[in-house]
Design a protein around this motif. Structure first.
Motif: not given
Length: 681
Positions: A586-590, A611-619, A622-625, A651-653
């Motif tokens: 699954m592609h999951v965005e935490f 973990v594919l990447g990380m970002d910051t948003e509103g304090g 955002i972790v993409k994995a 979460m998406t397939f």
């Protein structure tokens, strides 16, 4: 008599749970004269939290619609749940609103759910205001909370009022736009308020070039000019007013109602561009053709299905026939009514911008467009989030088995973020939702509302089988037991295909060694064997099968014989071709609080996550994995524990990947045990 479009306000209340949305809606209804007595969340007597599960939990679970009329202005209120598990209900409310009110606790500041809901509302272009609630509580700090709001929600959040006191001494608010009440503040607060007032006037002046020029020349602006410019700034989203209040004590309520009536947009300030057809827009005016969109469906065991819709243009009357443009069917509307929680208030007409409801429409679903048959229009469907967590369910009794599909269909119609499916591979009935709390609510609702009791479990993972190299086999099927016999010989090769390519069947037989009709029998036999698998009973994917030779018998060769021979040849070939077990990844965005990042990324690694990447948003981080579905089934509760319930995910397939050997061996052994047990039974 229906109110005119220019005098309607559609307001959605947003915030994390426990910030006071339901209490605010109750106080607005009371102050607006819609109810004669205020209800209480603790006592389960509010207009909006009318379901038994809401009364028991003392929290909103559903979107509730209600309204009041005061001084010629009708305000439709959409009270939403504050838990991210019920995001579908929040989105339904946002889709029908023209503005939002976000509530923030004066002690604890902006919470994770508030940030998430705010982002969605901003994405829809909703203007609005922020209420700093609970100013009467110990440690309430308006200046600190205002700074927190600016950092979390945006620098355009500007104080419209300043609190007179805080905690037990909080007794009122001073208007920074008109300066009314500033002189009654204590010295330190008066200085701060005057600074904020000057900054506000300058900010309002800067939003209009002509006004700015006048302000620079004279140093002041007329009250009416200031008010008009302020309203324009609010409607455009350039200004987000912030109002301190104690909703429970009614302090600041009058000012909130004034801001709604005077600064919030009416439906006339909006035009809809989410219309199918290039460059099309729908103007919100009473004189136009009728169009509306259903944004919420209620499945009531007694009243049946209730469709709540927002009139987007024109007007509609009771007992009128309309076209359902989404389903290409006609609907006869019965008696129209306004909702006040669960109470139905009959109305003969609803105009552009207003919200009304109708019961027992035969084919209307959430998101559907209603319109005139001779002037059709189709609005884009409301986008609801994909479910993030699943459970398998099994009815406890035969009678429940008969009812369960119908009940689940009703629940899914009421909440489009809740899904149910019969898994073709595992034959399990699987329900999916936005979180553990969401699914527990639905299971409770099945039992309490419809009398259906179920056993719950973790869904089986839909594994697949494949090969990683080439293999071949020659298989002869021969059966002679009196009467007509069976004979077929099939020579077969298999080779892997790229992931996601599925299945290819190739006929390379020459010289008629296998006649054409029996080539079809071979393909049928292979497909049957693919469905049953050769490792652990899971379907086979991403494989090319080549039949290149064989033998026949003039009397005993027949369709079934070649099906059996091909199936055996397929299994033998696959066993020689380095078989592998595949699992869904699954592609999951935490969305994770900064302080929990280490724990979450560490736990992801232990769950075979990447973990594919990380970002910051509103304090928030955002972790993409990517993570195997098997691990995600176990991970939802662990994530809640690690972050105190503050982290969320979608979460998406993504794709299928080979299962590590040690895990594959365990899965294969367990599955073989299940199959063996079934054979014994």
């Amino acid at each position: 008599m229906a109110v005119s479009t220019k005098d309607i306000r559609n307001i959605v209340l947003l915030s994390h749970a426990g910030e006071g949305k339901t209490t605010l809606s109750e106080n607005l209804l009371f102050a607006g004269g819609a109810i004669s007595k205020k209800g209480s969340v603790n006592e389960g007597t509010t207009v909006s939290d009318y379901n038994e599960d809401e009364k028991n939990r003392k929290n909103s679970i559903n979107l509730s619609v209600m309204s009041y009329e005061k001084d010629g202005v009708k305000v439709n209120i959409f009270d939403t749940p504050g838990f991210l598990d019920y995001m579908g209900e929040v989105l339904a409310g946002i889709s029908a609103a023209d503005a939002q009110i976000t509530l923030v606790d004066a002690v604890t500041g902006v919470k994770v759910g508030t940030t998430k809901f705010w982002k969605v509302a901003q994405g829809k272009g909703l203007p609005g205001l922020v209420i700093v609630n609970k100013m009467d509580k110990d440690n309430a700090d308006f200046s600190k909370t205002l700074e927190n709001i600016k950092n979390s929600l945006g620098k355009n959040c500007i104080a419209l009022y300043y609190p007179n006191g805080a905690g037990a001494s909080f007794k009122g608010v001073a208007n920074l736009l008109t300066k009314e009440g500033i002189d009654s503040l204590q010295a330190g607060d008066k200085t701060k308020a005057e600074e904020l007032s000057r900054a506000m006037v300058e900010g309002v002046a800067e939003s209009d070039d002509a006004l700015l020029e006048k302000y620079l020349e004279s140093g002041t602006l007329a009250a009416e000019e200031l008010k008009n410019a302020f309203r324009k700034g609010v409607i455009s989203g350039k200004i987000i007013p912030v109002i301190p209040a104690s909703i429970e004590k009614g302090i600041g309520l009058k000012e909130i109602m004034h801001a709604i009536a005077n600064y919030m947009p009416s439906p006339q300030d909006v035009s809809y561009s989410d219309v199918q057809g290039e460059g099309k827009t729908v103007e919100v005016k009473e004189a136009g053709s009728f169009s509306a969109q259903v944004f919420k469906t209620i499945s009531d065991p007694f009243a049946g299905q209730i469709s709540i819709f927002k009139v987007r243009s024109g007007k509609i009357s009771s007992n009128q026939s309309v076209k359902n443009a989404t389903r290409d069917s006609m609907e006869k509307l019965g008696q129209l009514f306004y909702l006040e929680g669960k109470k139905q208030i009959p109305t003969e007409q609803a105009v552009a911008g207003d919200v009304a409801a109708a019961a027992k429409l035969k084919d209307a679903h959430t998101g559907d467009t209603l319109c005139e048959e001779k002037n059709p229009v189709l609005f884009n469907k409301i986008k609801f989030p994909e479910p993030a967590i699943s459970l398998s369910i099994k009815p406890k009794s035969r009678s429940d088995e008969d009812k369960i599909s119908d009940v689940l269909t009703k629940l899914a119609a009421e909440d489009p973020s809740f899904k149910m499916v019969r898994d073709k591979q595992t034959n399990e009935l699987v329900i999916s939702g936005m979180g553990d709390l969401h699914l527990k609510t639905m299971i409770h609702r099945m039992k309490e509302r419809y009398g259906v009791d179920v056993e719950i479990g973790v869904p089986k993972v839909a594994y697949m089988e494949t090969i990683t190299s080439k293999g071949d086999s020659q298989y002869r099927h021969k059966k002679q037991s009196g009467g007509a016999g069976q004979f077929a010989e099939v020579w077969m090769k298999v080779e892997p295909l790229p992931r996601g390519e599925g299945f290819q069947f190739v006929d390379e037989v020459v010289g008629g060694a296998i006649p054409k009709p029996f080539i079809g029998s071979c393909e049928k036999g292979v497909k049957s064997a693919m469905h049953e698998g050769f490792l652990a009973g899971f379907p086979v994917v991403d494989i090319r099968v080549i039949v290149y030779d064989g033998k026949t018998h003039p009397v005993d060769s027949k369709d079934i014989a070649f099906q059996i021979a091909a199936a055996h040849a397929f299994r033998e070939s696959c066993e020689k071709a380095k078989p592998a077990l595949l699992e869904p990844v699954m592609h999951v965005e935490f969305t994770v609080p900064e302080e929990n990042m280490g724990d979450v990324t560490g736990s992801l690694s232990s769950r075979r996550g990447r973990v594919l990447g990380m970002d910051t948003e509103g304090g928030m981080q955002i972790v993409k994995a990517q993570i195997p579905l098997e691990e995600m089934y176990k991970y939802a509760n662990e994530l809640k524990s690690l972050t105190g319930g503050r982290a969320t995910y979608t979460m998406t397939f993504s794709h299928y990947d080979p299962v590590p050997l040690n895990i594959a061996q365990k899965v294969i052994a367990e599955n073989k045990k299940v199959h063996h047990k079934k054979e014994e039974e």
